[in-house]
Design a protein around this motif. Sequence first.
Motif, PDB file in Angstrom:
ATOM      1  N   LEU A 110      -3.803  60.375 -18.647  1.00 49.12           N
ATOM      2  CA  LEU A 110      -5.092  61.056 -18.533  1.00 49.12           C
ATOM      3  C   LEU A 110      -5.058  62.184 -17.517  1.00 49.12           C
ATOM      4  O   LEU A 110      -4.461  62.050 -16.444  1.00 49.12           O
ATOM      5  CB  LEU A 110      -6.185  60.068 -18.120  1.00 49.12           C
ATOM      6  N   VAL A 111      -5.733  63.266 -17.867  1.00 47.30           N
ATOM      7  CA  VAL A 111      -5.989  64.348 -16.912  1.00 47.30           C
ATOM      8  C   VAL A 111      -7.491  64.377 -16.689  1.00 47.30           C
ATOM      9  O   VAL A 111      -8.258  64.685 -17.609  1.00 47.30           O
ATOM     10  CB  VAL A 111      -5.496  65.712 -17.439  1.00 47.30           C
ATOM     11  N   MET A 112      -7.909  64.034 -15.490  1.00 43.05           N
ATOM     12  CA  MET A 112      -9.335  63.971 -15.188  1.00 43.05           C
ATOM     13  C   MET A 112      -9.924  65.378 -15.112  1.00 43.05           C
ATOM     14  O   MET A 112      -9.218  66.358 -14.856  1.00 43.05           O
ATOM     15  CB  MET A 112      -9.563  63.230 -13.874  1.00 43.05           C
ATOM     16  N   THR A 113     -11.232  65.478 -15.329  1.00 46.79           N
ATOM     17  CA  THR A 113     -11.900  66.776 -15.289  1.00 46.79           C
ATOM     18  C   THR A 113     -11.929  67.317 -13.862  1.00 46.79           C
ATOM     19  O   THR A 113     -11.826  66.563 -12.885  1.00 46.79           O
ATOM     20  CB  THR A 113     -13.337  66.670 -15.811  1.00 46.79           C
ATOM     21  N   ASP A 114     -12.062  68.625 -13.747  1.00 49.24           N
ATOM     22  CA  ASP A 114     -12.151  69.248 -12.416  1.00 49.24           C
ATOM     23  C   ASP A 114     -13.309  68.662 -11.622  1.00 49.24           C
ATOM     24  O   ASP A 114     -13.215  68.496 -10.399  1.00 49.24           O
ATOM     25  CB  ASP A 114     -12.325  70.762 -12.556  1.00 49.24           C
ATOM     26  N   ARG A 115     -14.391  68.363 -12.316  1.00 51.66           N
ATOM     27  CA  ARG A 115     -15.557  67.812 -11.623  1.00 51.66           C
ATOM     28  C   ARG A 115     -15.215  66.487 -10.965  1.00 51.66           C
ATOM     29  O   ARG A 115     -15.623  66.223  -9.826  1.00 51.66           O
ATOM     30  CB  ARG A 115     -16.710  67.629 -12.620  1.00 51.66           C
ATOM     31  N   GLU A 116     -14.458  65.633 -11.655  1.00 52.06           N
ATOM     32  CA  GLU A 116     -14.082  64.332 -11.092  1.00 52.06           C
ATOM     33  C   GLU A 116     -13.071  64.495  -9.957  1.00 52.06           C
ATOM     34  O   GLU A 116     -13.137  63.806  -8.938  1.00 52.06           O
ATOM     35  CB  GLU A 116     -13.513  63.426 -12.182  1.00 52.06           C
ATOM     36  N   ILE A 117     -12.129  65.406 -10.147  1.00 50.80           N
ATOM     37  CA  ILE A 117     -11.123  65.634  -9.101  1.00 50.80           C
ATOM     38  C   ILE A 117     -11.774  66.187  -7.840  1.00 50.80           C
ATOM     39  O   ILE A 117     -11.391  65.831  -6.719  1.00 50.80           O
ATOM     40  CB  ILE A 117     -10.018  66.579  -9.627  1.00 50.80           C
ATOM     41  N   ASN A 118     -12.772  67.033  -8.017  1.00 49.23           N
ATOM     42  CA  ASN A 118     -13.456  67.615  -6.853  1.00 49.23           C
ATOM     43  C   ASN A 118     -14.268  66.586  -6.067  1.00 49.23           C
ATOM     44  O   ASN A 118     -14.655  66.837  -4.924  1.00 49.23           O
ATOM     45  CB  ASN A 118     -14.365  68.762  -7.292  1.00 49.23           C
ATOM     46  N   LYS A 119     -14.521  65.446  -6.694  1.00 46.89           N
ATOM     47  CA  LYS A 119     -15.256  64.388  -5.983  1.00 46.89           C
ATOM     48  C   LYS A 119     -14.357  63.613  -5.016  1.00 46.89           C
ATOM     49  O   LYS A 119     -14.855  62.872  -4.163  1.00 46.89           O
ATOM     50  CB  LYS A 119     -15.871  63.408  -6.995  1.00 46.89           C
ATOM     51  N   VAL A 120     -13.051  63.759  -5.176  1.00 52.20           N
ATOM     52  CA  VAL A 120     -12.113  63.031  -4.322  1.00 52.20           C
ATOM     53  C   VAL A 120     -12.179  63.585  -2.903  1.00 52.20           C
ATOM     54  O   VAL A 120     -12.024  64.790  -2.687  1.00 52.20           O
ATOM     55  CB  VAL A 120     -10.673  63.139  -4.868  1.00 52.20           C
ATOM     56  N   THR A 121     -12.405  62.710  -1.934  1.00 54.17           N
ATOM     57  CA  THR A 121     -12.501  63.118  -0.535  1.00 54.17           C
ATOM     58  C   THR A 121     -11.198  62.801   0.208  1.00 54.17           C
ATOM     59  O   THR A 121     -10.346  62.056  -0.285  1.00 54.17           O
ATOM     60  CB  THR A 121     -13.659  62.386   0.150  1.00 54.17           C
ATOM     61  N   ASP A 122     -11.075  63.370   1.405  1.00 60.00           N
ATOM     62  CA  ASP A 122      -9.909  63.047   2.240  1.00 60.00           C
ATOM     63  C   ASP A 122      -9.863  61.548   2.538  1.00 60.00           C
ATOM     64  O   ASP A 122      -8.781  60.961   2.627  1.00 60.00           O
ATOM     65  CB  ASP A 122      -9.970  63.842   3.549  1.00 60.00           C
ATOM     66  N   ARG A 123     -11.026  60.944   2.710  1.00 62.23           N
ATOM     67  CA  ARG A 123     -11.076  59.513   2.982  1.00 62.23           C
ATOM     68  C   ARG A 123     -10.521  58.725   1.796  1.00 62.23           C
ATOM     69  O   ARG A 123      -9.781  57.753   1.969  1.00 62.23           O
ATOM     70  CB  ARG A 123     -12.514  59.092   3.274  1.00 62.23           C
ATOM     71  N   ASP A 124     -10.848  59.165   0.570  1.00 66.83           N
ATOM     72  CA  ASP A 124     -10.291  58.518  -0.623  1.00 66.83           C
ATOM     73  C   ASP A 124      -8.765  58.605  -0.612  1.00 66.83           C
ATOM     74  O   ASP A 124      -8.066  57.614  -0.871  1.00 66.83           O
ATOM     75  CB  ASP A 124     -10.820  59.184  -1.901  1.00 66.83           C
ATOM     76  N   LEU A 125      -8.255  59.787  -0.298  1.00 66.08           N
ATOM     77  CA  LEU A 125      -6.807  59.999  -0.289  1.00 66.08           C
ATOM     78  C   LEU A 125      -6.129  59.138   0.777  1.00 66.08           C
ATOM     79  O   LEU A 125      -5.055  58.573   0.549  1.00 66.08           O
ATOM     80  CB  LEU A 125      -6.495  61.477  -0.053  1.00 66.08           C
ATOM     81  N   LYS A 126      -6.771  59.036   1.928  1.00 65.39           N
ATOM     82  CA  LYS A 126      -6.179  58.244   3.016  1.00 65.39           C
ATOM     83  C   LYS A 126      -6.138  56.754   2.658  1.00 65.39           C
ATOM     84  O   LYS A 126      -5.150  56.062   2.938  1.00 65.39           O
ATOM     85  CB  LYS A 126      -6.972  58.454   4.304  1.00 65.39           C
ATOM     86  N   ASP A 127      -7.191  56.280   2.034  1.00 65.36           N
ATOM     87  CA  ASP A 127      -7.210  54.860   1.642  1.00 65.36           C
ATOM     88  C   ASP A 127      -6.110  54.563   0.626  1.00 65.36           C
ATOM     89  O   ASP A 127      -5.447  53.517   0.690  1.00 65.36           O
ATOM     90  CB  ASP A 127      -8.576  54.489   1.057  1.00 65.36           C
TER      91      ASP A 127
END
Length: 685
Positions: A110-127
Motif C-alpha cells: 500500500l501507498v498511503m495518501t499524502d493526507r494520511e502521511i502528512n498526519k504522521v508526527t515526529d512523536r509517531d516516528l519516535k514511538d
Amino acid sequence: MKKKRQKENIVKNLIRSRLNGLFFMVFVLFSILILRLGFVQIIKGEAYSAQAKETDVTTVSYSVPRGRIYDTNKKLVVYNIPEKAIVYTPPKYPQPGELLELAKKLTTILVMTDREINKVTDRDLKDIWLLAHNNGTDLITKKEEKLHKQEKLNDKDLYQLKLNRITESELQAMDKNLAAIYRKLSSAVALTPTMIKNENVTEEEYAKVSENLENLPGVDVSTDWKRGRTYGETFWNMLGEVTSADEGLPADKVEYYTSKGYELNDRVGKSYIEELYDGVLQGQKEKVETVTDTNGNVVSTETVSEGKSGKDIVLTIDIEFQAQVEKIIQEELISAIQKPHTDTLDTAFVVAMEPKTGRILAMSGNVFDRQSREFTDFTPGTFTYAFEQGSVVKGATVLTGYQTGIRDFGEIELDEVMRFKGSPKTFSSYLVMNRINDLEALERSSNVYMWKTAIEIMGGKYIPNGTLNINPQKIETIRYYFNQFGLGIPTKIGFDNETAGIKGTNTSTYFQIAIGQLDTYTPMQVAQYITTIANGGYRMKPQLVKEIREPNKNGDEPGNLIDEIEPMVLNQVDMSEEMLKRVQQGFWLVTHGPKGTARGYFKGEPYNAAGKTGTSESYKNGVKTWNLSFAGYAPFNNPEIAIAVIVPNAYRDGYAQPHSAANIISQRVFRAYFDLKEKGQQTTK
C-alpha cells in the motif's frame, strides 16, 4: 501366643481407627467442595455468567449504505459512490510488535495518501523507532538504569530520555508510509473493522492484498463509499457534508451521538441537511456479536441484527430552478460591480418559497472575490446573517397601524420634511409627496407616512420642530406584530445557527423600525414575512424536505413513500382578511401603479407580481453604504412563489443609486420560475 494375638488386635484397631478418621476427613472435604460448588453455581451463577459475557462477548456494528437525496422532481442529487477499501480488524489484545510487523508487510503493498502521511508526527516516528530498536534500551545509561531501580527515575522519565535521544537524522531516515500504516493499525479498536485505506485504492493494491490475506492477519478487502453529487456545486453548501472514516463522530457532539447508540468511528452528517436528517439517512447498522476466550482468540461470531440501508429523502428544492437562481445572482453581481462606487459590493441573497406551504423552492447566497474573480457559496447566510432590510417591511408597518387603531383604510397623512427640536438632522421620504393615503404610501414608499405611524403607536404625535415624545417601551408593540410575520424571531427552519437578527437600542431612532432601518432581519425572515402576506395571514415554517422514502436498490428513483412532511402553520396573524387584502393591493400598486417604485421592472411581466422594494443605510468596514432589497410574490391573485432578495452594501453613500440589482434579480428569478413551469420541468410541489 495369646500376647501376640492381643498385640495384633491392638494394631488392627489402631489402623481401623485411623482409616475411619481419614474417611471422615475426606467426607468433610468433599462436603465442603460440594457446598462451594453449589454456592458458585446457584447463588453466584448469574453474576459469574454475566461477568463472563461482559468480558468475552463484543458486539460490533457494521455501517450500511447512506440514504440518497432527491430534488422535488425526484431527480437524484446526492448518492453513494462505492470505493475499494482495505480494512483491519484487530484481535482482542493486539501487541505493538505484532502491529509493526503487519505494517511492514502492508507497506510493500500500500501507498498511503499524502493526507494520511502528512498526519504522521515526529512523536509517531519516535514511538515506531523505539519499537523497532528493542524499545530503546540502548539509549539508557547504566547509571540511569540504577537510578530507575532505586526509584529515583520513573518509567515516564526513562521514556522521555529515550525520545530526546533519537536524532533528527534517524527520524529523517524512517519510512513515513510505514508510519502512516502503523498509525492506522494502532488506533483500531479491538474486534472492530477499521479503514486502513479507503481513498484511491488501486486495482493492483486491492489485488495484492486479496492474494496475501493468509500472511496479513486481521486484514481484509472491502467496499466503502463516499458521497457523490449529480449537480456539482449547485446547492452544495446546504446539502451539507458527512464525516470521514477518520473523523467519526464530531468532537463537539460525541456525547449527543453516543447517547443515541452511535459508535465513535461512525460517519455522520456534520452540517445542514446531511446533519439535520442524519437519523433518516443513516440507516440501521448490522450488528455482529463476537465471542472470545480468555486469551482473546475468537471462538465464534453471530449476526444479531441485520443491517438496513438508510432511507431516502426528497427535497422541496427544484434543482434546475436552484441552478438558475445561482446563475442569476452571479451574473447580476458581475454586472453591478462594473458600475461606479460599488467597491463595497460582493454579495447577494435569494430565498424563494411556496406561500401556501412554506416549501423552499430555491435559496442561495453568493460572495464574489474580486482578487480571484471566483464565487463562494454562502447559502447558509440566508438564515445566519441579518441586515437592515429597508422599506420591504412597510407592509408590516401599515398592518400594525391598522391593528392598533392608529390608521384606517384611506386615511390621509402629510408627507413632509420632518424636523425635531434640538436636532439639526431632518427626515424625509425620497421625494416630498404631500398628502397621501395608505395605498399611496406603499406604492411610492413614503418614509414619512411610516414614521408618523410608528410614532403614534409609541404614544407620540409628530409636531414640526417639536420634541420627539414617545414611550420607548411601546416599541415592543410594533415588534410584537412584526414577530407575527416572522420578522425578529427564528423562522424555525431547523438549524441551530439560525439568527433572529439584532434589535436596535437607540431610543431616539426607534421610529426607524417602521422603514426597516432599526432592527435587522435575515433574508429567510423576509421570505417568511412576504409569504404570510401573500397567503392571507398564515406564517408557515420554512421546509426543505417534503418526503421520506424507502431506498430503491434497483434504480436511481426513490422507493415507496414512508412519510410525507406536511406543511406547518406556526401562527396566524391578528390582522383581519380585509386588512391583509388592503396591503396586498398596495403591494400590487408598487409593481403596477403609475408611481410604483418597481413598475419599471414588473408592469409588463406576464406573471402579475406584487411586492415591495427596499433601500436602507448600512456600513461595511467603516464605510457608509446602501442595501438594496425586494420582497414579492406571483401571481397576485393565486400566489405560487414568493421571493426575498437582498444585495447588501450595494454602493457607497453619497452617490445616486448606480444600479438596481435587487429588482433585476427578482425580475429574472420570477421569469426563471415561470419559464420552467411552462416547459413542464416543475412538478406540483
